[in-house]
Write an enzyme that holds these catalytic residues in place. Sequence first.
Site, PDB file in Angstrom:
ATOM      1  N   ARG A  39      32.333  42.532  43.453  1.00  0.00           N
ATOM      2  CA  ARG A  39      32.427  41.094  43.169  1.00  0.00           C
ATOM      3  C   ARG A  39      33.064  40.323  44.327  1.00  0.00           C
ATOM      4  O   ARG A  39      32.767  39.145  44.529  1.00  0.00           O
ATOM      5  CB  ARG A  39      33.233  40.863  41.885  1.00  0.00           C
ATOM      6  CG  ARG A  39      32.412  41.079  40.631  1.00  0.00           C
ATOM      7  CD  ARG A  39      33.239  40.823  39.402  1.00  0.00           C
ATOM      8  NE  ARG A  39      32.390  40.629  38.237  1.00  0.00           N
ATOM      9  CZ  ARG A  39      32.858  40.393  37.015  1.00  0.00           C
ATOM     10  NH1 ARG A  39      34.151  40.314  36.799  1.00  0.00           N
ATOM     11  NH2 ARG A  39      32.031  40.221  36.011  1.00  0.00           N
ATOM     12  N   GLY A 353      28.411  44.171  34.430  1.00  0.00           N
ATOM     13  CA  GLY A 353      29.265  44.932  33.526  1.00  0.00           C
ATOM     14  C   GLY A 353      29.174  46.418  33.796  1.00  0.00           C
ATOM     15  O   GLY A 353      29.078  46.856  34.947  1.00  0.00           O
TER      16      GLY A 353
END
Length: 398
Positions: A39, A353
């Site tokens: 991320r 996820g």
Amino acid sequence: MNKMTVRDIEVEGNKRVLVRVDFNVPLDEKTGEVTDDSRIQATLPTIKYLIDRGARVVLISHLGRPEGKVVDELRLTVIAQRLSQILGQQVGVATNCIGPEVEKSVESLKSGDVLLLENLRFHSDEETGSASFAQALARLADIFVNDAFGTSHRAHASIAGIANYLPAVAGLLLEKEVKTLSGILENPAHPFAALLGGAKVSDKVGMVENIMDKVDCLLIGGGMAATFLKARSYEVGSSSFEGDRLDFTVKLMEDIAQQGMLLLLPADVVVTDSLSTKAKFKIVSIDSIPPDFRIVDIGPQTITNFSRELDRYKTVFWNGPMGIYEIPQFAEGTQAMARLLANLKATTIIGGGSTAEAVTEMKLAGKMTFVSTGGGASLRFLSGKVLPGVEALMDKEI
Ligand code: 3PG
Ligand code: MG
């Protein structure tokens, strides 16, 4: 995308640009170090774009769920260190995210500097979407950029509220996520397969309904397979299935058959009577799952069936692990699917996820067409729902 992006606004001239990023990354329980920096890496294009144009870059993020209190383990210092390393430039850290001290630190930044503010969720006002908190953040900048796709399904102050007080545009990651996921909904190359897993059918209902008329084949693994098998009248032992989703699942299977779509369920499964790492397990056909055993992975025959089928698809979307992959004995199904998708000559899109984490851990992310940084956000987007963090941005003039 019909929203303005960082390319559509003048960021030159030493402007203060506040960028909401999603640095909610997994940390090692013992050392507190970042274990997966995907991320962080994913925001580099936006950060570099702004640095190259001489902006003063102020980053804001949450980490974990501290629920309005200061939690030392959830400070962003360790993230600033990692970002400094991968950016090759010192990234400063502030001890708060609003207030006069922070305003001073921002004011003293030089063109091209980057400053990361402290965890937004140390303030309960962030999650309640408080207007005064959004205004306090807005005072720090001239322009707001949302690059936190992974949090854009939350109507929080730093995601949606702040756009009421500053010119608000999308970052390059958010733009890429929205474009790629819209592509699946609007014009996927056919045949198009969706491989779904994870614990619950209920998490995926909205998405399944929304993509139903676009996919040619649905393949089901993971914990949610138990509900599908139960709906087909198989005994699923001690697997938890969702009794309240059985009707939906039966109806879904009828619709699938009616539309001439293909539905592939497991033919065999790995079952166990305990979830410990030393657990005994066996591979059984779906018509002989023992009463005290629960499904924890897809079996080898299912891996073969899924692999043979997926080989002929032009687009494959995957969301949800095939088993409890955190326990090595039950990871084979998930790992086999990751390896398979990595080698397919197809557009392969991985939902965020735990699926993204599994693929990244196996170092296969680079072999997929796209790995989303949003778990809940990508599911919500594919359900056809508007994301508050996208909605709040300025529309592109046509
Ligand atoms: C996520 O990882 O799901 C996002 O960062 C959002 O975090 P949240 O689920 O705690 O709101
Ligand atoms: Mg989440």
